[in-house]
Enzyme design. Structure first.
Site, mmCIF file in Angstrom:
data_model
loop_
_atom_site.group_PDB
_atom_site.id
_atom_site.type_symbol
_atom_site.label_atom_id
_atom_site.label_comp_id
_atom_site.label_asym_id
_atom_site.label_seq_id
_atom_site.Cartn_x
_atom_site.Cartn_y
_atom_site.Cartn_z
ATOM 1 N N ARG A 139 -18.402 -0.170 5.199
ATOM 2 C CA ARG A 139 -19.356 -0.875 4.367
ATOM 3 C C ARG A 139 -20.008 -1.964 5.224
ATOM 4 O O ARG A 139 -21.320 -2.052 5.283
ATOM 5 C CB ARG A 139 -18.891 -1.613 3.140
ATOM 6 N N CYS A 152 -8.399 -1.459 8.090
ATOM 7 C CA CYS A 152 -6.957 -1.834 7.421
ATOM 8 C C CYS A 152 -6.530 -0.273 7.285
ATOM 9 O O CYS A 152 -5.387 -0.108 7.710
ATOM 10 C CB CYS A 152 -7.137 -2.606 6.223
ATOM 11 N N HIS A 171 -1.566 -5.504 2.085
ATOM 12 C CA HIS A 171 -2.592 -6.342 2.108
ATOM 13 C C HIS A 171 -2.316 -7.712 1.342
ATOM 14 O O HIS A 171 -1.586 -7.975 0.447
ATOM 15 C CB HIS A 171 -3.743 -5.686 1.383
ATOM 16 N N GLU A 214 0.921 -1.212 0.087
ATOM 17 C CA GLU A 214 -0.101 -0.017 -0.117
ATOM 18 C C GLU A 214 0.931 1.263 -0.069
ATOM 19 O O GLU A 214 1.788 1.478 0.702
ATOM 20 C CB GLU A 214 -0.998 0.047 1.047
#
Length: 217
Positions: free
Chosen positions: A93, A146, A169, A83
């Site tokens: 979500r 995360c 990830h 990342e």
């Protein structure tokens, strides 16, 4: 008397109805090992906004690491994702494991819009790719726990420039992917081996290279 330098690796508890989280499985396999003269300490973080950062800060204080990599699962991705950037927003979500579902809330009130990884992610990508691991530089860590941890990590270390840090990830494990038709996966052992190499490269590389790793979308 020689003081052993420490690397902090973190993974997460299971979430979203899963029984395991391969991020913790892979990270915990490296606990207590030595890589490039550093002792690896692994810590498991809760999948909960706020609580995860409290646990992370405690681990940082306890271990006083030279380098930190937090690892999380991104089901649906096919590659290891190094990342690049963490953004200052929580927009969940689904609820976290504590039942919280923040929407459009900053990770750190009055914090900057974003922080960039301080790991040599492009050198790491080249080394991992050369060793046969599927890997990419990712431009988004999402807006769930995360990213919350990634942003909180970089904020906590903002004045400790000697301590480099970032986030990786990983895909589903094969056991998980069997419950998600058509989902990509990587064996936990493969992820552990990739993390070992990523750590070695990060510890031995003072400066990143200038190489294209952008995304069109």
């Amino acid at each position: 008397m020689t003081t052993t330098r420490t690397v902090l690796l973190t993974g997460f508890q299971p979430f979203g109805g899963e029984r395991v989280n391969p991020s913790w499985q892979a990270v915990s396999a490296l606990h207590g090992t030595r890589i490039a003269g550093h002792r690896v300490v692994a810590r498991e973080l809760p999948v909960a906004f706020g609580q995860s950062l409290k646990a992370l800060r405690s681990a940082l204080k306890e271990t006083q690491p030279s380098l930190v990599i937090c690892v999380g699962q991104a089901g649906g991705r096919a590659q290891l994702s190094l990342e690049r950037v963490a953004i200052n927003v929580d927009d969940a979500r689904i609820p976290d494991n504590a039942g919280q579902q923040p929407i459009d809330v900053p990770v750190i009130a009055d914090g900057p819009a974003a922080y960039f990884s301080t790991l040599p992610i492009k050198v790491m990508r080249e080394a991992l790719r050369g060793a046969g691991f599927p890997v990419e530089v990712s431009q988004t860590a999402g807006t769930y726990v995360c990213n919350h941890v990634f942003y909180g990590l970089m904020h906590a270390l903002r004045r400790q420039r000697a301590v480099r840090a970032g986030f990786i990830h990983i895909p589903y494990s094969p056991a998980q992917a069997s419950g998600h038709a058509g989902a990509a996966s990587l064996p936990v052992e493969t992820v552990t081996a990739a993390l070992r190499l990523a750590l070695k490269v990060a510890l031995k590389t003072p400066l990143d290279i200038r190489a294209a790793a952008g995304a069109e979308h």
